[in-house]
Design an enzyme around this catalytic site. Structure first.
Site, PDB file in Angstrom:
ATOM      1  CD  GLN A  58      -7.097   4.154  -9.260  1.00  0.00           C
ATOM      2  OE1 GLN A  58      -6.094   4.477  -8.637  1.00  0.00           O
ATOM      3  NE2 GLN A  58      -7.850   3.128  -8.891  1.00  0.00           N
ATOM      4  NE  ARG A 115       0.552   7.804  -2.752  1.00  0.00           N
ATOM      5  CZ  ARG A 115       0.240   6.613  -3.283  1.00  0.00           C
ATOM      6  NH1 ARG A 115      -0.670   5.843  -2.729  1.00  0.00           N
ATOM      7  NH2 ARG A 115       0.870   6.186  -4.356  1.00  0.00           N
ATOM      8  CG  HIS A 160      -1.156   5.822  -9.007  1.00  0.00           C
ATOM      9  ND1 HIS A 160      -1.194   5.912  -7.627  1.00  0.00           N
ATOM     10  CD2 HIS A 160      -1.860   4.703  -9.314  1.00  0.00           C
ATOM     11  CE1 HIS A 160      -1.894   4.898  -7.127  1.00  0.00           C
ATOM     12  NE2 HIS A 160      -2.306   4.143  -8.138  1.00  0.00           N
ATOM     13  CG  ASN A 205       1.096   3.576  -6.686  1.00  0.00           C
ATOM     14  OD1 ASN A 205       1.064   3.612  -5.458  1.00  0.00           O
ATOM     15  ND2 ASN A 205       0.314   2.776  -7.402  1.00  0.00           N
ATOM     16  CD  GLU A 206       0.401  -0.749  -5.649  1.00  0.00           C
ATOM     17  OE1 GLU A 206      -0.043  -1.296  -6.673  1.00  0.00           O
ATOM     18  OE2 GLU A 206      -0.214  -0.707  -4.577  1.00  0.00           O
ATOM     19  CG  ASN A 337       0.441   1.544  -1.981  1.00  0.00           C
ATOM     20  OD1 ASN A 337       0.634   2.483  -1.198  1.00  0.00           O
ATOM     21  ND2 ASN A 337       0.281   1.717  -3.280  1.00  0.00           N
ATOM     22  CE1 TYR A 339      -3.711  -1.352  -1.650  1.00  0.00           C
ATOM     23  CE2 TYR A 339      -6.001  -1.235  -0.982  1.00  0.00           C
ATOM     24  CZ  TYR A 339      -4.913  -0.681  -1.609  1.00  0.00           C
ATOM     25  OH  TYR A 339      -5.018   0.564  -2.192  1.00  0.00           O
ATOM     26  CD  GLU A 409      -2.636   2.892  -3.091  1.00  0.00           C
ATOM     27  OE1 GLU A 409      -3.217   1.802  -3.286  1.00  0.00           O
ATOM     28  OE2 GLU A 409      -2.086   3.542  -3.989  1.00  0.00           O
ATOM     29  CD1 TRP A 453      -7.858   2.464  -2.848  1.00  0.00           C
ATOM     30  CD2 TRP A 453      -6.329   4.063  -3.257  1.00  0.00           C
ATOM     31  NE1 TRP A 453      -7.936   2.766  -4.174  1.00  0.00           N
ATOM     32  CE2 TRP A 453      -7.010   3.757  -4.454  1.00  0.00           C
ATOM     33  CE3 TRP A 453      -5.345   5.053  -3.281  1.00  0.00           C
ATOM     34  CZ2 TRP A 453      -6.726   4.394  -5.668  1.00  0.00           C
ATOM     35  CZ3 TRP A 453      -5.056   5.677  -4.480  1.00  0.00           C
ATOM     36  CH2 TRP A 453      -5.742   5.344  -5.652  1.00  0.00           C
ATOM     37  CD  GLU A 460      -9.495  -1.092  -7.811  1.00  0.00           C
ATOM     38  OE1 GLU A 460      -9.178   0.084  -7.589  1.00  0.00           O
ATOM     39  OE2 GLU A 460      -8.762  -2.047  -7.530  1.00  0.00           O
ATOM     40  CD1 TRP A 461      -6.256   0.287 -10.465  1.00  0.00           C
ATOM     41  CD2 TRP A 461      -5.860   1.476 -12.314  1.00  0.00           C
ATOM     42  NE1 TRP A 461      -5.564   1.417 -10.100  1.00  0.00           N
ATOM     43  CE2 TRP A 461      -5.298   2.165 -11.203  1.00  0.00           C
ATOM     44  CE3 TRP A 461      -5.715   2.055 -13.582  1.00  0.00           C
ATOM     45  CZ2 TRP A 461      -4.631   3.391 -11.331  1.00  0.00           C
ATOM     46  CZ3 TRP A 461      -5.042   3.272 -13.706  1.00  0.00           C
ATOM     47  CH2 TRP A 461      -4.508   3.912 -12.602  1.00  0.00           C
ATOM     48  CG  PHE A 469     -10.961   0.098  -3.185  1.00  0.00           C
ATOM     49  CD1 PHE A 469     -10.284  -0.534  -2.153  1.00  0.00           C
ATOM     50  CD2 PHE A 469     -11.185  -0.609  -4.361  1.00  0.00           C
ATOM     51  CE1 PHE A 469      -9.835  -1.847  -2.290  1.00  0.00           C
ATOM     52  CE2 PHE A 469     -10.747  -1.919  -4.507  1.00  0.00           C
ATOM     53  CZ  PHE A 469     -10.074  -2.540  -3.470  1.00  0.00           C
TER      54      PHE A 469
HETATM   55  C1  GBH Z   1      -3.463  -0.474  -5.423  1.00  0.00           C
HETATM   56  O1  GBH Z   1      -2.755  -1.603  -5.876  1.00  0.00           O
HETATM   57  C2  GBH Z   1      -3.346   0.661  -6.436  1.00  0.00           C
HETATM   58  O2  GBH Z   1      -2.226   1.476  -6.151  1.00  0.00           O
HETATM   59  C3  GBH Z   1      -4.599   1.522  -6.507  1.00  0.00           C
HETATM   60  O3  GBH Z   1      -4.532   2.360  -7.615  1.00  0.00           O
HETATM   61  C4  GBH Z   1      -5.819   0.620  -6.533  1.00  0.00           C
HETATM   62  O4  GBH Z   1      -7.011   1.326  -6.722  1.00  0.00           O
HETATM   63  C5  GBH Z   1      -5.864  -0.150  -5.226  1.00  0.00           C
HETATM   64  O5  GBH Z   1      -4.716  -0.952  -5.147  1.00  0.00           O
HETATM   65  C6  GBH Z   1      -7.050  -1.099  -5.070  1.00  0.00           C
HETATM   66  O6  GBH Z   1      -6.917  -2.164  -5.944  1.00  0.00           O
HETATM   67  O7  GBH Z   1      -6.961  -8.805 -11.180  1.00  0.00           O
HETATM   68  O8  GBH Z   1      -8.011  -6.676 -11.628  1.00  0.00           O
HETATM   69  O9  GBH Z   1      -8.550  -7.859  -9.601  1.00  0.00           O
HETATM   70  C7  GBH Z   1      -2.755  -2.740  -5.026  1.00  0.00           C
HETATM   71  C8  GBH Z   1      -2.230  -3.962  -5.750  1.00  0.00           C
HETATM   72  C9  GBH Z   1      -2.621  -5.099  -7.807  1.00  0.00           C
HETATM   73  C10 GBH Z   1      -4.138  -5.366  -6.009  1.00  0.00           C
HETATM   74  C11 GBH Z   1      -3.622  -5.750  -8.742  1.00  0.00           C
HETATM   75  C12 GBH Z   1      -5.138  -5.987  -6.970  1.00  0.00           C
HETATM   76  C13 GBH Z   1      -5.393  -7.490  -8.864  1.00  0.00           C
HETATM   77  C14 GBH Z   1      -6.237  -6.690  -9.808  1.00  0.00           C
HETATM   78  N1  GBH Z   1      -3.235  -4.488  -6.665  1.00  0.00           N
HETATM   79  N2  GBH Z   1      -4.455  -6.688  -8.041  1.00  0.00           N
HETATM   80  S1  GBH Z   1      -7.513  -7.572 -10.608  1.00  0.00           S
END
Ligand code: GBH
Length: 508
Positions: A58, A115, A160, A205-206, A337, A339, A409, A453, A460-461, A469
């Site tokens: 990331q 981290r 990760h 991670n997760e 983690n 949220y 996180e 986080w 953000e994936w 974030f």
């Molecule tokens: C974390 O996962 C990750 O460890 C971290 O890398 C990431 O940046 C952070 O959350 C913030 O998202 O359908 O594309 O909207 C938390 C679990 C799993 C939450 C996927 C969001 C939906 C992604 N995440 N989920 S999406």
């Protein structure tokens, strides 16, 4: 036996909150939060760690530099249609070249811990573990040394989500048991190269997100959905074994010399039963087993949760006797983690994928009357529910024999343009979530630290760079300049006092 009966050991705990009506319940929780506007460092134990977190893919960029091999996220992000803004992590926020500046920032903001994750394919470019890439070792040595020089404790995540691409292409990545061996070589190498200075390790991670999003819904790398009824459970199984093998290598080869600790990071949305009906209570209990139990039950009780075994049958792999021995208490701490939260009702799952369908539940944001579980952040999935974190912490502590926990996180993302730098909603989020964490500690949960986080806005994936974030704003249009947001200064004030104490101690 009736499923509701077998799951009933959770009920006393889950139903505590549900003795009141829904709207009263929400008001009560909101009221509790607003009672504690002034969360301060003194609400936490003196040695409590405040840190900030990131992950390699990331932030690092430099995808072809320093001898780095490709990862599944390079391949996935370059595949048409996978990333919402068609972006990728090729450059990301260029942390590879700016790590010194970024570590200076962490120090200036007063954090005790950082981290971050190691990119596996920087250490072993093809993942096979035959030849160490020295440039990769040097890069992480530089980071570790720069952190220690500033008095910041490194917490390293080994995995990760960025699996070396070769391991996926050649043997199917996490669905092949062979991966355990390669992960073990990689973990061993990291313990040996960095363990003289690094005392806190997180293996994975997760694992849930890799299993479900990587091999079931396919929204994350490697984007598989072809064998959705079996692959997620195999990917999970092999991640658990990889974790336990790395843990055991640390115990036998490094623990005495290095004296560090090894943990696993799980993620969990709190599951609040949508009503007091037994089906909903049962669905909420199931939801927690499908998230936390999937990974923690094997470690604490030697098997997957009963409800998963019953529902998944032979889709769920089994552990051999020898593996059960290996798994036994194979964590020094649990990383969490956390949220957001959901109300859970018994229902045919409206969501895609075998994992969700098997749970027969619906994740609900609004109660029938339209009352929403919490304020919505910029990310679609993220509702602000401070009381949820307290419940997850207490649940882990009660269900898994009160282990040491780090919140590894926690955050929400900023949205309106005018709040980009003055991120008021996030300051409120941190205040309320931290107040809830401090209450969980008073309830008896053994929480040792908290990591926000993330340090920087980053990749953000699947959401690319559309979600921010970071505590520090990154100006993507102007040379990736870093600008701390209000939330960063808020943390600085929260942590201020002990930083001064630390510096005073040093100069004595
Ligand atoms: C974390 O996962 C990750 O460890 C971290 O890398 C990431 O940046 C952070 O959350 C913030 O998202 O359908 O594309 O909207 C938390 C679990 C799993 C939450 C996927 C969001 C939906 C992604 N995440 N989920 S999406």
């Amino acid at each position: 036996m009736n499923e509701f009966v077998t799951e009933s050991y959770y009920f006393p705990f889950l139903s505590l909150a549900k003795m009141v009506k829904k709207d009263e319940f929400l008001k009560q929780n909101e009221h509790q939060e607003s009672n504690n506007k002034q969360v301060s460092r003194s609400d936490f134990p003196p040695d409590f760690i405040f840190g900030v977190a990131t992950s390699a893919y990331q932030i690092e960029g430099a995808c072809k530099e320093g001898g780095r091999g490709a990862s599944i996220w390079d391949a996935f992000s370059h595949t048409e249609g996978k990333i919402i803004d068609k972006s990728n992590g090729d450059v990301a926020v260029d942390h590879y070249h700016r790590y010194k500046e970024d570590i200076d920032l962490i120090a200036k903001l007063g954090f005790d811990g950082y981290r971050f994750s190691i990119s596996w394919s920087r250490i072993f470019p093809d993942g096979l573990g035959t030849k160490v890439n020295e440039e990769g070792i040097t890069f992480y040595n530089n980071i570790i040394d720069a952190l220690l020089e500033k008095g910041i404790t490194p917490y390293i995540t080994l995995y990760h989500w960025d699996l070396p691409l070769h391991l996926h292409d050649k043997m199917g990545g996490w669905v092949n048991k062979e991966i355990v061996k390669y992960f073990a070589i990689y973990a061993d190498t990291c313990f040996s190269c960095f363990g003289d200075r690094v005392k806190k390790w997180i293996t994975i991670n997760e694992p849930l997100q890799t299993a479900v999003n990587g091999y079931d819904t396919g929204i994350f790398a490697p984007g598989r959905r072809q064998h959705s009824s079996t692959e997620p459970y195999l990917a999970a199984h092999h991640q658990i074994l990889a974790h336990a093998t790395a843990f055991s290598i640390y115990q036998s080869k490094y623990k005495d010399k290095q004296g560090g600790k090894v943990g696993l990071v799980v993620d969990c949305e709190w599951a609040e039963a949508n009503s007091d009906k037994i089906e909903d209570l049962s669905a909420a209990a199931r939801r927690l087993d499908f998230q936390l139990g999937w990974y923690l039950h094997p470690i604490y009780y030697g098997e997957y949760p009963e409800v998963m075994r019953k529902r998944l049958g032979d889709r769920l792999p089994e552990f051999t006797q020898e593996e059960k021995e290996l798994l036994k208490h194979a964590v020094d701490f649990v990383g969490l983690n956390q949220y957001t939260s959901r109300f859970i009702a018994h229902a045919t799952s409206p969501e895609e994928g075998d994992y969700y369908k098997s749970q027969e539940m619906e994740r609900i944001v609004e109660w029938e009357g339209g009352e929403i579980i919490g304020e919505k952040a910029a990310s679609e999935w993220l509702y602000v529910v401070p009381w949820g974190i307290r419940k997850v912490l207490n649940y882990i502590s009660k269900t898994y024999n009160n282990p040491p926990i780090f919140v590894t996180e926690n955050d929400n993302d900023t949205s309106p343009l005018h709040e980009m730098l003055d991120d008021k909603l996030r300051v409120r989020y941190f205040k309320e979530y931290l107040a809830a964490v401090s209450r969980a500690i008073k309830d008896g949960a053994d929480v040792r630290g908290y990591f926000a986080w993330s340090l920087l806005d980053n990749f953000e994936w699947a959401q690319g760079y559309t979600k921010r974030f970071g505590l520090v704003y990154v100006d993507y249009k102007n040379g990736l300049a870093r600008h701390p947001k209000s939330s960063a200064y808020w943390f600085l004030r929260l942590i201020e006092r002990p930083v001064k104490i630390r510096m005073a101690k040093k100069s004595n």
